[in-house]
Design an enzyme around this catalytic site. Structure first.
Site, mmCIF file in Angstrom:
data_model
loop_
_atom_site.group_PDB
_atom_site.id
_atom_site.type_symbol
_atom_site.label_atom_id
_atom_site.label_comp_id
_atom_site.label_asym_id
_atom_site.label_seq_id
_atom_site.Cartn_x
_atom_site.Cartn_y
_atom_site.Cartn_z
ATOM 1 N N LYS A 1 -50.198 52.801 -76.564
ATOM 2 C CA LYS A 1 -49.317 53.691 -75.814
ATOM 3 C C LYS A 1 -48.210 54.262 -76.697
ATOM 4 C CE LYS A 1 -50.171 50.871 -71.705
ATOM 5 N NZ LYS A 1 -49.529 50.011 -70.679
ATOM 6 N N PRO B 1 -47.294 56.121 -68.311
ATOM 7 C CA PRO B 1 -48.319 56.721 -69.184
ATOM 8 C C PRO B 1 -49.181 55.668 -69.877
ATOM 9 C CG PRO B 1 -46.182 57.769 -69.510
ATOM 10 C CD PRO B 1 -45.954 56.574 -68.625
ATOM 11 N N GLU B 2 -50.501 55.881 -69.869
ATOM 12 C CA GLU B 2 -51.450 54.976 -70.511
ATOM 13 C C GLU B 2 -52.177 55.753 -71.611
ATOM 14 O OE1 GLU B 2 -53.749 52.930 -67.529
ATOM 15 O OE2 GLU B 2 -52.130 53.048 -66.066
ATOM 16 N N HIS C 1 -30.757 63.181 -68.232
ATOM 17 C CA HIS C 1 -31.807 62.250 -68.646
ATOM 18 C C HIS C 1 -32.487 62.611 -69.971
ATOM 19 C CE1 HIS C 1 -31.207 60.251 -64.899
ATOM 20 N NE2 HIS C 1 -31.634 61.273 -64.177
#
Ligand SMILES: [Zn+2]
Length: 312
Positions: free
Chosen positions: A58, A2-3, A94
């Site tokens: 970020k 992700p940016e 997760h």
């Protein structure tokens, strides 16, 4: 990874979901997720009301009423935030943290009926996250859980005492062509490396934003940073902001080997609009793209649209 665009989507949606609600519990089940401090440290936020959520680089930054300290969330390689009905059983191992949020009595966004981003079930697409999907529960006035799911465990949740620990954000007015020009100085490293350095002059730009911005600006990522003049830095900066804006509007970019999804589990739709990143041919001119490693990171560019050495 992700940016700025994807993090903007996640932060904006988390703001819609969380602002005004009390944090009832913060359950952390993987030690790496809170490695920056003892996990107990984060319990100080429990019981406080979420004031709002913003993005810096970020980082997703959560502010609380009556607290100078903030909660920072970094998704890094594979992190996801997912809004689910309270008590939903995680689909796999997760999910490393759960922010349990209480009901929201009278949030102005709800009151004005402008929860534009709440997907109706018809438009929800298949998600790479197995198990139950969250829908309206994520934005209704009742309690909601927000999962931090992170298969590769590079992501983290951190107590911030002095804002996000990075350079000013891509959209911060302090980030100018002059600043980037000065930061590049006479450096011989490829220009992409200057854009990716989160600590020095600008934060939020990742690999695809840099590749795409440099393509729009007509500059090769391997060109020595010190050879880029001020006008070219202006083009690069404008392009990076434009690409980030367009990408965020389309929910970001989900590359085939990456797991970015928004708070409702939807992948980004901007991937097909990329011109060079992840492509064998340039979308603008059909030339074969080139690859190289710049500052330890992979770069992709079009040798026809982007010049490596010649000044433009
Ligand atoms: Zn091209």
């Amino acid at each position: 990874m992700p940016e700025a665009a994807e993090v903007a989507v996640a932060a904006g949606q988390l703001d819609l979901v969380a602002a005004g609600r009390p944090l009832l519990r913060l359950d952390v089940t993987h030690p790496r997720t809170t490695r920056a401090q003892p996990a107990d440290d984060l319990q100080r936020f429990v019981g406080r009301r979420v004031d709002g959520v913003r993005r810096h680089g970020k980082w997703i930054v959560v502010t609380f009423d009556g607290s100078d300290e903030e909660l920072g969330v970094h998704l890094r390689m594979s992190g996801q935030l997912l809004a689910v009905p309270p008590g939903t059983e995680p689909p796999d191992r997760h999910v490393h943290a759960v922010l349990a949020l209480g009901p929201r009595p009278d949030h102005p966004v709800l009151a004005s009926g402008t929860v534009a981003d709440a997907p109706d079930p018809e438009t929800r697409t298949a998600v790479p996250v197995p198990g139950p999907q969250a829908g309206a529960a994520g934005v209704g006035p009742g309690p909601v859980d927000v999962w931090f799911r992170d298969p590769r465990t590079f992501g983290e949740i951190r107590r911030l005492t002095d804002g996000a620990p990075v350079a000013p954000d891509l959209f911060d007015g302090r980030v100018t062509a002059d600043v980037l020009h000065d930061a590049a100085g006479r450096r011989r490293v490829g220009v992409k490396a200057v854009l990716l350095d989160q600590l020095r002059s600008v934060s939020g730009i990742g690999s695809y934003l840099a590749d795409e911005a440099l393509h729009r600006a007509g500059i090769s990522p391997v060109r020595p940073a010190g050879s880029v003049d001020r006008a070219a830095w202006e083009r690069i900066l404008d392009s990076a902001r434009a690409v980030a804006t367009e990408s965020a509007a389309a929910g970001g970019v989900t590359l085939p080997d990456e797991g970015w999804v928004d708070l409702w589990g939807r992948p980004g739709r901007h991937g097909p609009a990329l011109r060079v990143h992840g492509r064998d041919t340039c979308a603008a001119c059909d030339a074969l793209t080139r690859r190289a490693v710049v500052g330890g990171r992979s770069a992709r560019w079009c040798p026809r649209c982007q010049r490596a050495n010649r000044r433009r």
